[in-house]
Write a protein that holds these residues in place. Structure first.
Motif, PDB file in Angstrom:
ATOM      1  N   ALA A  20      47.685  38.697  39.125  1.00  0.00           N
ATOM      2  CA  ALA A  20      48.568  39.309  38.132  1.00  0.00           C
ATOM      3  C   ALA A  20      49.457  38.251  37.478  1.00  0.00           C
ATOM      4  CB  ALA A  20      49.415  40.397  38.773  1.00  0.00           C
ATOM      5  N   VAL A  21      49.792  37.189  38.230  1.00  0.00           N
ATOM      6  CA  VAL A  21      50.635  36.130  37.678  1.00  0.00           C
ATOM      7  C   VAL A  21      49.858  35.347  36.612  1.00  0.00           C
ATOM      8  CG1 VAL A  21      51.870  34.008  38.260  1.00  0.00           C
ATOM      9  CG2 VAL A  21      51.923  35.947  39.814  1.00  0.00           C
ATOM     10  N   THR A  22      48.554  35.100  36.856  1.00  0.00           N
ATOM     11  CA  THR A  22      47.737  34.361  35.898  1.00  0.00           C
ATOM     12  C   THR A  22      47.522  35.157  34.628  1.00  0.00           C
ATOM     13  OG1 THR A  22      46.475  33.820  37.878  1.00  0.00           O
ATOM     14  CG2 THR A  22      45.721  32.863  35.854  1.00  0.00           C
ATOM     15  N   VAL A  23      47.405  36.477  34.771  1.00  0.00           N
ATOM     16  CA  VAL A  23      47.100  37.344  33.636  1.00  0.00           C
ATOM     17  C   VAL A  23      48.217  37.313  32.606  1.00  0.00           C
ATOM     18  CG1 VAL A  23      46.730  39.724  32.972  1.00  0.00           C
ATOM     19  CG2 VAL A  23      45.573  38.816  34.962  1.00  0.00           C
ATOM     20  N   GLY A  24      49.451  37.387  33.066  1.00  0.00           N
ATOM     21  CA  GLY A  24      50.586  37.351  32.154  1.00  0.00           C
ATOM     22  C   GLY A  24      50.586  38.515  31.182  1.00  0.00           C
ATOM     23  N   SER A  25      50.848  38.232  29.915  1.00  0.00           N
ATOM     24  CA  SER A  25      50.942  39.308  28.934  1.00  0.00           C
ATOM     25  C   SER A  25      49.769  39.310  27.959  1.00  0.00           C
ATOM     26  CB  SER A  25      52.251  39.170  28.161  1.00  0.00           C
ATOM     27  OG  SER A  25      52.265  37.925  27.485  1.00  0.00           O
ATOM     28  N   ASP A  26      48.747  38.511  28.206  1.00  0.00           N
ATOM     29  CA  ASP A  26      47.578  38.482  27.339  1.00  0.00           C
ATOM     30  C   ASP A  26      46.745  39.742  27.569  1.00  0.00           C
ATOM     31  OD1 ASP A  26      45.349  37.980  25.865  1.00  0.00           O
ATOM     32  OD2 ASP A  26      44.913  36.026  26.748  1.00  0.00           O
ATOM     33  N   PRO A  27      46.592  40.605  26.549  1.00  0.00           N
ATOM     34  CA  PRO A  27      45.880  41.874  26.750  1.00  0.00           C
ATOM     35  C   PRO A  27      44.410  41.698  27.106  1.00  0.00           C
ATOM     36  CG  PRO A  27      46.588  41.638  24.456  1.00  0.00           C
ATOM     37  CD  PRO A  27      47.137  40.488  25.214  1.00  0.00           C
ATOM     38  N   LEU A  28      43.754  40.657  26.601  1.00  0.00           N
ATOM     39  CA  LEU A  28      42.344  40.444  26.943  1.00  0.00           C
ATOM     40  C   LEU A  28      42.178  40.023  28.403  1.00  0.00           C
ATOM     41  CD1 LEU A  28      40.978  38.729  23.728  1.00  0.00           C
ATOM     42  CD2 LEU A  28      40.616  41.070  24.511  1.00  0.00           C
ATOM     43  N   LEU A  29      43.066  39.149  28.885  1.00  0.00           N
ATOM     44  CA  LEU A  29      43.026  38.776  30.297  1.00  0.00           C
ATOM     45  C   LEU A  29      43.371  39.971  31.181  1.00  0.00           C
ATOM     46  CD1 LEU A  29      44.615  35.213  30.379  1.00  0.00           C
ATOM     47  CD2 LEU A  29      42.237  35.851  30.753  1.00  0.00           C
ATOM     48  N   GLN A  30      44.310  40.799  30.744  1.00  0.00           N
ATOM     49  CA  GLN A  30      44.682  41.996  31.501  1.00  0.00           C
ATOM     50  C   GLN A  30      43.487  42.942  31.613  1.00  0.00           C
ATOM     51  OE1 GLN A  30      47.534  42.644  33.049  1.00  0.00           O
ATOM     52  NE2 GLN A  30      46.913  44.661  33.726  1.00  0.00           N
ATOM     53  N   LEU A  31      42.758  43.157  30.518  1.00  0.00           N
ATOM     54  CA  LEU A  31      41.584  44.021  30.541  1.00  0.00           C
ATOM     55  C   LEU A  31      40.507  43.434  31.443  1.00  0.00           C
ATOM     56  CD1 LEU A  31      40.144  46.525  29.449  1.00  0.00           C
ATOM     57  CD2 LEU A  31      39.332  45.121  27.559  1.00  0.00           C
ATOM     58  N   HIS A  32      40.295  42.121  31.353  1.00  0.00           N
ATOM     59  CA  HIS A  32      39.309  41.472  32.218  1.00  0.00           C
ATOM     60  C   HIS A  32      39.705  41.638  33.685  1.00  0.00           C
ATOM     61  CE1 HIS A  32      36.799  38.778  34.271  1.00  0.00           C
ATOM     62  NE2 HIS A  32      36.977  37.676  33.586  1.00  0.00           N
ATOM     63  N   TYR A  33      40.971  41.463  33.994  1.00  0.00           N
ATOM     64  CA  TYR A  33      41.475  41.600  35.357  1.00  0.00           C
ATOM     65  C   TYR A  33      41.271  43.018  35.872  1.00  0.00           C
ATOM     66  CZ  TYR A  33      44.899  41.949  39.112  1.00  0.00           C
ATOM     67  OH  TYR A  33      45.516  42.190  40.301  1.00  0.00           O
TER      68      TYR A  33
END
Length: 134
Positions: A20-33
């Motif tokens: 969750a720390v790596t994901v941050g606020s990037d919506p594409l990384l959040q969706l991938h996560y």
């Protein structure tokens, strides 16, 4: 709603895990996560949540028995269900997989072969309806 685990016979290579720390606020990384399987294909995780649960400042209440605490949160894929002691379950779109991961304090837990066995063992099958366990 009852969750049913499905098993596969093909081998799946583990994917690198983003935190969750790596994901941050990037919506594409959040969706991938959120789309990554928690620990394998078709895995379902459960988390006991004894205190009250508040979503956007509104306390969660069971529509069947009016309970306000002692929940079981069930994560499958990117979805999270809330289960009450009276066995009432509902999909809660306000809780993301990242929120579920943030609540986990102990990474290791008991593994059950089916969701139904887990619900029975944890007391969320309706046997303790109307009872708060502390």
């Amino acid at each position: 709603m009852t969750l049913v685990l499905r098993t596969t016979n093909h081998r799946v290579e583990p994917t690198p895990v983003l935190t969750a720390v790596t994901v941050g606020s990037d919506p594409l990384l959040q969706l991938h996560y959120e789309m990554q399987a928690p620990s394998g294909p078709g895995a379902t995780r459960c988390l006991s949540h004894p205190p009250e649960l508040s979503l956007r400042g509104i306390p969660v209440m069971c529509s069947a028995c009016r309970a306000r605490r002692d929940w079981l949160l069930i994560n499958h894929g990117r979805n999270v269900w809330v289960c009450c002691r009276c066995s009432n379950q509902w999909l809660e779109p306000e809780i993301s997989r990242a929120d579920f991961d943030a609540l986990i304090a102990i990474p290791d837990g008991t593994t059950y072969s089916t969701v139904e066995q887990g619900l029975r063992a944890l007391g969320f099958d309706g046997a303790f309806a109307g009872t708060y366990l502390d």
